[in-house]
Design a protein around this motif. Structure first.
Motif, PDB file in Angstrom:
ATOM      1  N   HIS A  48       1.018  -0.909   0.410  1.00  0.00           N
ATOM      2  CA  HIS A  48      -0.240  -0.187   0.139  1.00  0.00           C
ATOM      3  C   HIS A  48       1.020   0.896  -0.462  1.00  0.00           C
ATOM      4  CE1 HIS A  48      -4.136  -0.741   0.046  1.00  0.00           C
ATOM      5  NE2 HIS A  48      -3.726  -2.376   0.926  1.00  0.00           N
ATOM      6  N   LEU A  49       1.772   1.875   0.607  1.00  0.00           N
ATOM      7  CA  LEU A  49       2.945   2.085   1.012  1.00  0.00           C
ATOM      8  C   LEU A  49       3.177   2.491  -0.292  1.00  0.00           C
ATOM      9  CD1 LEU A  49       5.630   3.020   4.260  1.00  0.00           C
ATOM     10  CD2 LEU A  49       6.046   3.548   1.295  1.00  0.00           C
ATOM     11  N   GLU A  50       4.167   1.402  -1.120  1.00  0.00           N
ATOM     12  CA  GLU A  50       4.543   1.354  -2.084  1.00  0.00           C
ATOM     13  C   GLU A  50       4.166   2.300  -3.509  1.00  0.00           C
ATOM     14  OE1 GLU A  50       8.695  -0.825  -2.804  1.00  0.00           O
ATOM     15  OE2 GLU A  50       6.238  -1.910  -2.709  1.00  0.00           O
ATOM     16  N   ASP A  51       2.325   1.685  -3.432  1.00  0.00           N
ATOM     17  CA  ASP A  51       1.814   1.906  -4.345  1.00  0.00           C
ATOM     18  C   ASP A  51       1.251   3.240  -3.823  1.00  0.00           C
ATOM     19  OD1 ASP A  51      -0.720   2.146  -6.118  1.00  0.00           O
ATOM     20  OD2 ASP A  51      -2.086   1.435  -4.306  1.00  0.00           O
ATOM     21  N   LYS A  52       0.315   4.052  -3.138  1.00  0.00           N
ATOM     22  CA  LYS A  52       0.471   5.317  -2.981  1.00  0.00           C
ATOM     23  C   LYS A  52       1.145   6.302  -3.256  1.00  0.00           C
ATOM     24  CE  LYS A  52      -2.795   8.636  -1.511  1.00  0.00           C
ATOM     25  NZ  LYS A  52      -2.137   9.460  -2.064  1.00  0.00           N
ATOM     26  N   PHE A  53       2.758   5.860  -2.963  1.00  0.00           N
ATOM     27  CA  PHE A  53       4.075   6.365  -3.229  1.00  0.00           C
ATOM     28  C   PHE A  53       4.498   7.049  -4.699  1.00  0.00           C
ATOM     29  CE2 PHE A  53       8.294   6.053  -4.469  1.00  0.00           C
ATOM     30  CZ  PHE A  53       8.655   7.626  -3.509  1.00  0.00           C
ATOM     31  N   TYR A  54       4.416   5.629  -5.135  1.00  0.00           N
ATOM     32  CA  TYR A  54       4.098   6.489  -7.006  1.00  0.00           C
ATOM     33  C   TYR A  54       2.811   6.582  -8.051  1.00  0.00           C
ATOM     34  CZ  TYR A  54       8.392   3.337  -6.857  1.00  0.00           C
ATOM     35  OH  TYR A  54       9.971   2.528  -6.761  1.00  0.00           O
ATOM     36  N   ARG A  55       1.950   6.563  -7.189  1.00  0.00           N
ATOM     37  CA  ARG A  55       1.030   6.775  -7.636  1.00  0.00           C
ATOM     38  C   ARG A  55       1.101   8.532  -7.236  1.00  0.00           C
ATOM     39  NH1 ARG A  55      -4.362   6.410  -4.981  1.00  0.00           N
ATOM     40  NH2 ARG A  55      -3.040   3.829  -3.804  1.00  0.00           N
ATOM     41  N   ASP A  56       1.183   9.313  -6.037  1.00  0.00           N
ATOM     42  CA  ASP A  56       1.631  10.589  -5.361  1.00  0.00           C
ATOM     43  C   ASP A  56       2.452  10.886  -6.649  1.00  0.00           C
ATOM     44  OD1 ASP A  56      -0.223  10.166  -4.231  1.00  0.00           O
ATOM     45  OD2 ASP A  56       0.821  10.412  -1.752  1.00  0.00           O
ATOM     46  N   VAL A  57       3.761  10.138  -6.895  1.00  0.00           N
ATOM     47  CA  VAL A  57       4.662  10.955  -7.356  1.00  0.00           C
ATOM     48  C   VAL A  57       4.458  11.530  -9.696  1.00  0.00           C
ATOM     49  CG1 VAL A  57       6.946  10.168  -8.941  1.00  0.00           C
ATOM     50  CG2 VAL A  57       6.644  10.084  -6.614  1.00  0.00           C
ATOM     51  N   LYS A  59       1.267  12.154  -9.945  1.00  0.00           N
ATOM     52  CA  LYS A  59       0.436  13.217  -9.956  1.00  0.00           C
ATOM     53  C   LYS A  59       1.246  14.622 -10.056  1.00  0.00           C
ATOM     54  CE  LYS A  59      -3.874  10.729  -7.754  1.00  0.00           C
ATOM     55  NZ  LYS A  59      -4.464  10.556  -7.616  1.00  0.00           N
ATOM     56  N   LYS A  60       2.364  14.124  -8.943  1.00  0.00           N
ATOM     57  CA  LYS A  60       2.545  15.562  -8.370  1.00  0.00           C
ATOM     58  C   LYS A  60       3.702  15.764  -9.637  1.00  0.00           C
ATOM     59  CE  LYS A  60       5.763  17.190  -5.045  1.00  0.00           C
ATOM     60  NZ  LYS A  60       4.935  18.412  -4.246  1.00  0.00           N
ATOM     61  N   PHE A  61       4.020  14.986 -10.013  1.00  0.00           N
ATOM     62  CA  PHE A  61       5.484  15.389 -11.149  1.00  0.00           C
ATOM     63  C   PHE A  61       5.018  15.023 -12.660  1.00  0.00           C
ATOM     64  CE2 PHE A  61       8.191  15.159  -7.427  1.00  0.00           C
ATOM     65  CZ  PHE A  61       8.138  16.198  -7.203  1.00  0.00           C
ATOM     66  N   SER A  62       5.515  16.117 -13.364  1.00  0.00           N
ATOM     67  CA  SER A  62       4.708  15.308 -15.105  1.00  0.00           C
ATOM     68  C   SER A  62       6.362  14.828 -15.645  1.00  0.00           C
ATOM     69  CB  SER A  62       4.449  16.556 -16.387  1.00  0.00           C
ATOM     70  OG  SER A  62       5.261  17.322 -16.186  1.00  0.00           O
ATOM     71  N   GLU A  63       5.781  13.887 -17.210  1.00  0.00           N
ATOM     72  CA  GLU A  63       6.633  13.968 -17.536  1.00  0.00           C
ATOM     73  C   GLU A  63       7.612  15.487 -18.511  1.00  0.00           C
ATOM     74  OE1 GLU A  63       6.974  11.563 -22.178  1.00  0.00           O
ATOM     75  OE2 GLU A  63       5.681  11.282 -21.269  1.00  0.00           O
ATOM     76  N   SER A 119      14.688  13.822  -5.596  1.00  0.00           N
ATOM     77  CA  SER A 119      14.089  13.217  -4.172  1.00  0.00           C
ATOM     78  C   SER A 119      13.440  12.323  -4.004  1.00  0.00           C
ATOM     79  CB  SER A 119      13.514  14.865  -3.211  1.00  0.00           C
ATOM     80  OG  SER A 119      12.273  15.361  -3.612  1.00  0.00           O
ATOM     81  N   PHE A 120      12.680  12.397  -5.135  1.00  0.00           N
ATOM     82  CA  PHE A 120      11.618  11.241  -5.503  1.00  0.00           C
ATOM     83  C   PHE A 120      12.609   9.837  -5.317  1.00  0.00           C
ATOM     84  CE2 PHE A 120      10.842   9.173  -9.129  1.00  0.00           C
ATOM     85  CZ  PHE A 120      10.143   8.182  -8.839  1.00  0.00           C
ATOM     86  N   LEU A 121      13.464  10.059  -6.541  1.00  0.00           N
ATOM     87  CA  LEU A 121      14.205   8.557  -6.877  1.00  0.00           C
ATOM     88  C   LEU A 121      15.729   8.320  -5.831  1.00  0.00           C
ATOM     89  CD1 LEU A 121      15.344  10.013 -10.461  1.00  0.00           C
ATOM     90  CD2 LEU A 121      14.252   8.451 -10.085  1.00  0.00           C
ATOM     91  N   THR A 122      15.507   9.758  -5.122  1.00  0.00           N
ATOM     92  CA  THR A 122      16.646   8.847  -3.838  1.00  0.00           C
ATOM     93  C   THR A 122      16.020   8.076  -3.020  1.00  0.00           C
ATOM     94  OG1 THR A 122      17.907  11.149  -3.654  1.00  0.00           O
ATOM     95  CG2 THR A 122      17.875   9.629  -1.729  1.00  0.00           C
ATOM     96  N   LEU A 123      14.911   8.802  -2.686  1.00  0.00           N
ATOM     97  CA  LEU A 123      13.799   7.511  -1.870  1.00  0.00           C
ATOM     98  C   LEU A 123      12.612   6.357  -2.733  1.00  0.00           C
ATOM     99  CD1 LEU A 123      12.230   7.560   0.438  1.00  0.00           C
ATOM    100  CD2 LEU A 123      10.690   9.022   0.287  1.00  0.00           C
TER     101      LEU A 123
END
Length: 313
Positions: A48-57, A59-63, A119-123
């Motif tokens: 769940h944590l990983e799923d929400k993490f990638y979904r948030d990312v 949404k937050k950062f575009s191509e 910061s996303f990639l590091t996490l």
């Protein structure tokens, strides 16, 4: 600031009862007994944590944001694939628990505090590495062969995710010939800072978090055997109850922990990265370290703080 005393009486009892040092794999097999339902819900908590993490990312950062940061459309589309994998893992584990008559945990509320693509990639690299260690550490406790095979199939995918992200960060995609198993409580300690709250209807899991241990931001960028580092104990001071017993940093490997004496400094402890003995798993790549008053074994009963996480070359 909170003061935590490390009681050595219990640790001494564990040390005296510990297996012989040459039985290295047995030294990591002292976690509380979990049912298969507990383990699947523990895995679902992480998915769940990983799923929400990638979904948030996504949404937050575009191509375009990724392109500005230097990552092409191929990488962005591969992130979508990783996100889809995590979503599928959630669906699979939820269905497996439901079929077994066990209530599956629902998604929690999380705080990832991402500021930019890097910061996303590091996490992302950290979370994927922890995922690998979580499945590897839980495998020995899964009783059902069907569940064990399914967990193994997820583990290999998480490992590929980890290698891909590490390679993107210009880190070795396979820094060690062995991955590192972590106990459920050790993994929960690493995941808990991201969990803000969970639904009250979620079934309780028999997990506990140890006090936080963090690698100092002032540590050298290139950490190798022989490097002196500081491990921070944020918000608390850890001392032996008798005021004199040695505290150790234990570096977790699949063939057993490697110990180094920890010296108390401001805000934590100073440690020299040890070398693993010949014929054992090296200390390399995403590395986990705990503080303990025992230098013969690491179990949930002997961990005083951690795991802390650092990258060792």
């Amino acid at each position: 600031m909170k003061l935590i005393f490390l009681s050595l009486a219990a640790l001494a009892a564990v040390a005296l009862a510990a297996p012989a040092k040459n039985n290295l794999l047995a030294l990591r097999q002292a976690a509380p007994q979990l049912t298969d339902g507990d383990i699947l819900n523990y895995a679902l908590t992480l998915e769940h944590l990983e799923d929400k993490f990638y979904r948030d990312v996504l949404k937050k950062f575009s191509e375009s944001d990724f392109a500005t940061a230097g990552y092409d459309s191929t990488f962005y589309n591969n992130l979508k694939e990783i996100s889809s994998d995590e979503m599928t893992h959630v669906s699979f584990l939820t269905a497996a628990l439901t079929a077994a008559g066990v209530m599956p945990v629902a998604e929690c509320t999380y705080a990832f505090n991402l500021t930019d693509v890097n910061s996303f990639l590091t996490l992302s690299s950290i979370l994927e590495g922890v995922g690998v260690s979580a499945y590897l550490g839980a495998a020995a406790d899964i009783m059902s062969k069907t569940y064990l095979t399914a967990a193994g199939s997820i583990l290999t995918v998480e490992s590929r995710h980890s290698a891909y992200i590490r390679s993107t960060l210009k880190q070795s995609p396979f820094p060690s010939p062995f991955d590192v198993p972590l106990t459920p409580n050790e993994v929960y300690t690493l995941a808990k800072p991201f969990i803000v709250s969970c639904p009250e209807s979620n079934p309780p899991l028999p997990l506990k978090a140890f006090p936080t241990l963090a690698s100092s931001p002032n540590n050298p960028k290139n950490i190798t055997a022989g490097t002196t580092i500081n491990l921070l104990t944020p918000g608390y001071v850890l001392k032996p109850a008798d005021g004199q017993t040695q505290i150790y940093a234990a570096f977790i490997t699949v063939t057993g922990p490697v110990f180094a004496e920890a010296t108390m400094v401001d805000d934590g402890f100073s440690v020299v990265i040890p070398s693993a003995p010949n014929g054992t798993a090296p200390i390399a790549g995403q590395t986990y370290v705990v503080l303990t008053g025992c230098n013969t074994t690491v179990t949930d009963e002997t961990v005083a703080a951690g795991p802390g996480l650092l990258e060792v070359s």
